[in-house]
Structures are given as C-alpha cells and as structure tokens.
Design a protein around this motif. Structure first.
Motif, short mmCIF file in Angstrom:
data_model
loop_
_atom_site.label_atom_id
_atom_site.label_comp_id
_atom_site.label_asym_id
_atom_site.label_seq_id
_atom_site.Cartn_x
_atom_site.Cartn_y
_atom_site.Cartn_z
N SER A 171 70.28 19.92 32.52
CA SER A 171 70.56 18.51 32.22
C SER A 171 69.25 17.75 32.19
O SER A 171 68.22 18.24 32.70
N GLY A 172 69.29 16.56 31.64
CA GLY A 172 68.11 15.70 31.66
C GLY A 172 67.77 15.28 33.08
O GLY A 172 66.60 15.21 33.47
N ALA A 173 68.81 15.02 33.87
CA ALA A 173 68.58 14.63 35.27
C ALA A 173 67.84 15.73 36.01
O ALA A 173 66.95 15.47 36.84
N TYR A 177 66.47 4.97 34.23
CA TYR A 177 67.78 5.60 34.08
C TYR A 177 68.43 5.72 35.46
O TYR A 177 67.75 6.02 36.45
N GLU A 185 59.16 5.04 31.65
CA GLU A 185 60.24 5.20 30.70
C GLU A 185 59.95 4.17 29.63
O GLU A 185 60.02 2.97 29.89
N SER A 203 65.51 1.99 29.76
CA SER A 203 66.95 1.98 29.52
C SER A 203 67.49 0.55 29.33
O SER A 203 67.06 -0.36 30.04
N ASP A 249 59.74 9.60 30.69
CA ASP A 249 61.02 9.97 30.10
C ASP A 249 60.97 9.47 28.65
O ASP A 249 60.98 8.27 28.39
N SER A 291 63.12 10.21 26.19
CA SER A 291 64.40 10.43 25.50
C SER A 291 64.66 9.40 24.41
O SER A 291 65.15 9.73 23.34
N SER A 296 66.18 13.92 28.14
CA SER A 296 67.56 14.37 28.17
C SER A 296 67.80 14.98 26.80
O SER A 296 67.92 14.26 25.80
N THR A 334 70.37 16.24 25.90
CA THR A 334 71.76 15.90 25.57
C THR A 334 71.79 14.87 24.43
O THR A 334 72.75 14.80 23.68
N LYS A 335 70.73 14.07 24.34
CA LYS A 335 70.70 12.96 23.39
C LYS A 335 70.22 13.50 22.03
O LYS A 335 70.86 14.35 21.47
N VAL A 367 74.94 19.50 27.40
CA VAL A 367 74.13 18.71 28.34
C VAL A 367 72.92 19.56 28.72
O VAL A 367 73.07 20.71 29.14
N ALA A 368 71.72 19.02 28.52
CA ALA A 368 70.50 19.79 28.80
C ALA A 368 69.31 18.87 28.94
O ALA A 368 69.37 17.68 28.61
N TRP A 428 74.51 8.80 24.13
CA TRP A 428 74.03 8.37 22.81
C TRP A 428 73.20 9.51 22.24
O TRP A 428 73.02 10.54 22.91
C1 PLP Z 1 70.95 10.46 29.61
C2 PLP Z 1 69.61 10.18 30.15
C3 PLP Z 1 69.07 10.93 31.18
C4 PLP Z 1 69.83 12.01 31.90
O1 PLP Z 1 70.10 13.08 31.05
P1 PLP Z 1 71.38 14.06 31.24
O2 PLP Z 1 71.17 15.04 30.15
O3 PLP Z 1 72.58 13.20 31.09
O4 PLP Z 1 71.28 14.64 32.61
C5 PLP Z 1 67.78 10.65 31.58
N1 PLP Z 1 67.07 9.66 31.00
C6 PLP Z 1 67.56 8.91 30.01
C7 PLP Z 1 66.73 7.84 29.41
C8 PLP Z 1 68.86 9.14 29.55
O5 PLP Z 1 69.36 8.37 28.58
#
Ligand code: PLP
Length: 388
Positions: free
Chosen positions: A81-83, A107, A150, A154, A179, A181, A201, A203-204, A213-214, A334
C-alpha cells in the motif's frame, strides 16, 4: 530514459519467458538453487536475487525497474500500500530522540504515523507550513533528521519549493522524503531537484484502474538497500506477483491517462471557477491559485484533482449537490479511470467522532479519463440545481 522505453520495454526480458509479450505472473513463494554455492551467492544479494518472494520476485522485479526509471532513481521497492511505502521509508530513517519536520495537513495516515505512532517511540514531529522556505529553515534543530514533504499537499494543494528544500536539507545533513502521488512521475521528478526519497500511493495514478492497492519507494541504491534490510523485510508489506502484473499493465497507459486527466481538469477547473455556485476553486495550474507561479515552474502538469468550496448556506445543499451527480461517483481515492467526488461533509456529524478540520462546504473532485464535456454536463447540472 525515454518514457516509451520504460513503459513498453524496460525490465522485460521476453526471451526468459517464451517470448510472451505480457510478462508472466511468477506466483511462487520461493525459488530453487542447483547447488549450495549458488544459493550462498544469492543470499549475499537478496535485494536483487530471486530467493523468497517477501524479498524479491521476478514479476515484481520488472515493476521495480520501471518505477525507478520513471522517477530517475537508481532503484525502487514496491509495497502492499502507499501507507506502507510511507511508513517503511520514514521508520528506516528515524530513531528515538530525533526531530522531524513534516508539512502540515499531510495525508491522513501519514499524519497518524508521525503524530501518534512515532511519538510513542520517542520521535518528535513538528508540522509546519511549507510554503515559505524560511519557515522551514527556522525550525531546524540540532536533532532534526528528516524533512517530509507532500507537494502538492492533500486537499488544499499547498506546494513546497523542492529545489530550495533539497538544498537546505543537504546543507544540514537532513534526509528529504516526498509523497509524489499527486503530481505522478509524469509531471514531477523530485529526485532531479535533489530530493532523497520519493514515495507514491501506486493505488492512484500508477496502477490507475482502481483494482489494486500498492505503494512505491524510489531512491538511490544505498538507501533502497537500507530500507530493504531495515523495515521492508521485517514489516513484510509486499505486493503479490499478481498485483504487480496488474500494475505493469496499468503502467502501459500511465502517460496517456494522467495527461488526459490533466487536460480535462484544466478545462473543468476554469468552468468551475466561473460558476456562481462555486465560491472558491483550488487547482495548482489555474492562474488564480496562490502558488501558481511555483506550480508552473515545478510541475509540467498536475493531474485531475480539483477542490471547490460551494457557495451555499446549509449542509443540506452540499448533500443535495453530491447526491445529484451521477457521472461523478461518491468515493474515497482517486487516480483511476473514473471520476469521483469526496465531499468533506461525509467527515462531519458522525456520532462519537470529531468533525473534519476542513469546512463542510468543501468538496474534492477527481477528474478521470472520461470526456471533459460529458463530465461538465453532470457538474453543471448539479450546481445549477442548488437552490438559492
Ligand atoms: C492514497 C494516498 C496515500 C496512501 O496510499 P494507499 O495506497 O491508500 O495506502 C498516501 N499519500 C497520498 C497523497 C494519498 O493520496
């Protein structure tokens, strides 16, 4: 490296797998060795060899090479996950007694990592307004070891000047993590500005199809080795080979997707800006954005996220607006193909919980890869339907 080379060819030794165009999912937890000596040799280099899938795996390996190249980094790790990517990158580089500077309102789970978990382990974090470099430099202490960024941030998209941050951190022997993302590796390459570690993340945008999710960590080989041996192998938050193959597939269209979202979001941002039911509109590459100049200098695009403050006098009108939309779906996350809306109001008035610090009239939109005029029809319809 050329983006087409990365997305279509890099890491793909097709003659290793029957010249298949699509890489196989090597769904195996472990790998055999012909001799004791060869196994011994491999164990010296667990990060790159194929021994056990918690460490490395051939399908994941292809993805690592592509992700590192996308960020102009020497190497990358992929997490579940991104986390997990954020946590592994951070935890590896702090210890009890250290002080961390982190941009304010990161985030949500990044905030929790610093404010709650690391605090319990004796790491102190100060959340700072990162818009002005002087604001950051004034907070550096003798025991400051990390600057966590970041950019864009966010929800409200504050930016930090990455070159200035990297320079300041280098001068003070501080590790920088960003970050990335929001901008994606297509629009912003922080390592080129001197940032040490880039996390995503995946995932985005990177996967981009809302089915995995990654997370990703990109850095130089020394740092990736350090993270691998310190936290990656112990936390064990790996991605499955199957999910890695899905992300490789997602990457084929990364550039197409994020550019499409970006172009559409620019149009929709302008339409929203002019609509009387929109009181404020935040999009880093719109001339009205407070840090427009830095955003234009630092990013070549910024993707599909737009935040608006509705010009309404009651919560029910926000709810009505969100419920009227049909093409924008109400959901978290997103970066996928589909357009989404996340109204702040969903985090308000929950029994037993504190309201979100973001006022209920704010709404975050994510513009996916649908036709922007098709999407605007939906938004306009819902905005026009808000009663005075
Ligand atoms: C979604 C998100 C994360 C966490 O990522 P996951 O894949 O949901 O664990 C971290 N930073 C930002 C900016 C995000 O939008």
């Amino acid at each position: 490296m050329n983006i087409n080379e990365i997305l279509t060819h890099l890491g793909e030794n097709r003659d290793h797998y029957y010249n298949a165009v699509a890489p196989p999912v090597i769904q195996s937890s472990n790998f055999v060795f012909p001799t004791v000596e060869s196994m011994r040799n491999a164990l010296e280099n667990e990060l790159y060899e194929h021994i056990y899938t918690r460490g490395n795996n051939p399908t994941v390996d292809i993805l690592r090479k592509k992700l590192a190249a996308l960020e102009n980094a020497e190497d990358a790790l992929v997490t579940g996950s991104g986390a997990a990517a954020v946590a592994a990158a951070v935890i590896t580089n702090v210890k009890s007694g250290d002080h961390v500077l982190c941009v304010e309102n990161p985030y949500s789970w990044t905030y929790k990592l610093f404010a709650v978990i690391l605090k319990n382990f004796g790491v102190e974090t100060e959340f700072i307004d990162g818009k002005e470099i002087n604001n950051i430099s004034g907070r550096i202490r003798q025991n400051t070891v990390m600057l966590y960024l970041e950019s864009p941030n966010s929800i409200t998209y504050e930016l930090q000047d990455l070159k200035a941050c990297a320079e300041l951190a280098k001068k003070n022997g501080i590790i920088t993590i960003i970050d990335n993302s929001h901008a994606s590796p297509i629009f912003q390459k922080p390592i080129d500005s001197g940032i040490d570690i880039v996390v995503h993340s995946a995932t985005k945008y990177i996967n981009g199809h809302s089915d995995v999710v990654a997370g990703v960590i990109c850095a130089n080989s020394g740092m990736i080795n350090k993270i691998f041996n310190a936290t990656f192998m112990t936390l064990g938050t790996i991605i499955s080979p199957h999910d890695a193959a899905l992300i490789i597939r997602g990457l084929r269209t990364l550039e197409l997707r994020v550019k499409r979202s970006d172009e559409s979001a620019r149009k929709i941002a302008e339409y929203l800006y002019r609509h009387p039911k929109v009181e404020k509109m935040l999009f880093p590459l719109h001339p009205s954005f407070p840090q427009y100049e830095l955003a234009s200098r630092q990013m070549t695009g910024c993707g599909g996220l737009i935040t608006i403050k509705l010009n309404v006098d009651s919560k029910s009108k926000v709810i009505q607006f969100a419920n009227t939309l049909t093409r924008f779906m109400i959901a978290v996350s997103w970066g996928g193909y589909e357009s989404l809306i996340l109204p702040s109001i969903v985090f308000h008035d929950i029994p037993g919980k504190q309201d979100s610090s973001i006022h209920w009239s704010w709404v975050r939109l994510y513009v996916g890869i649908e036709d922007p005029e098709y999407l605007w029809e939906d938004l306009k319809n819902a905005l026009d339907a808000i009663s005075d």
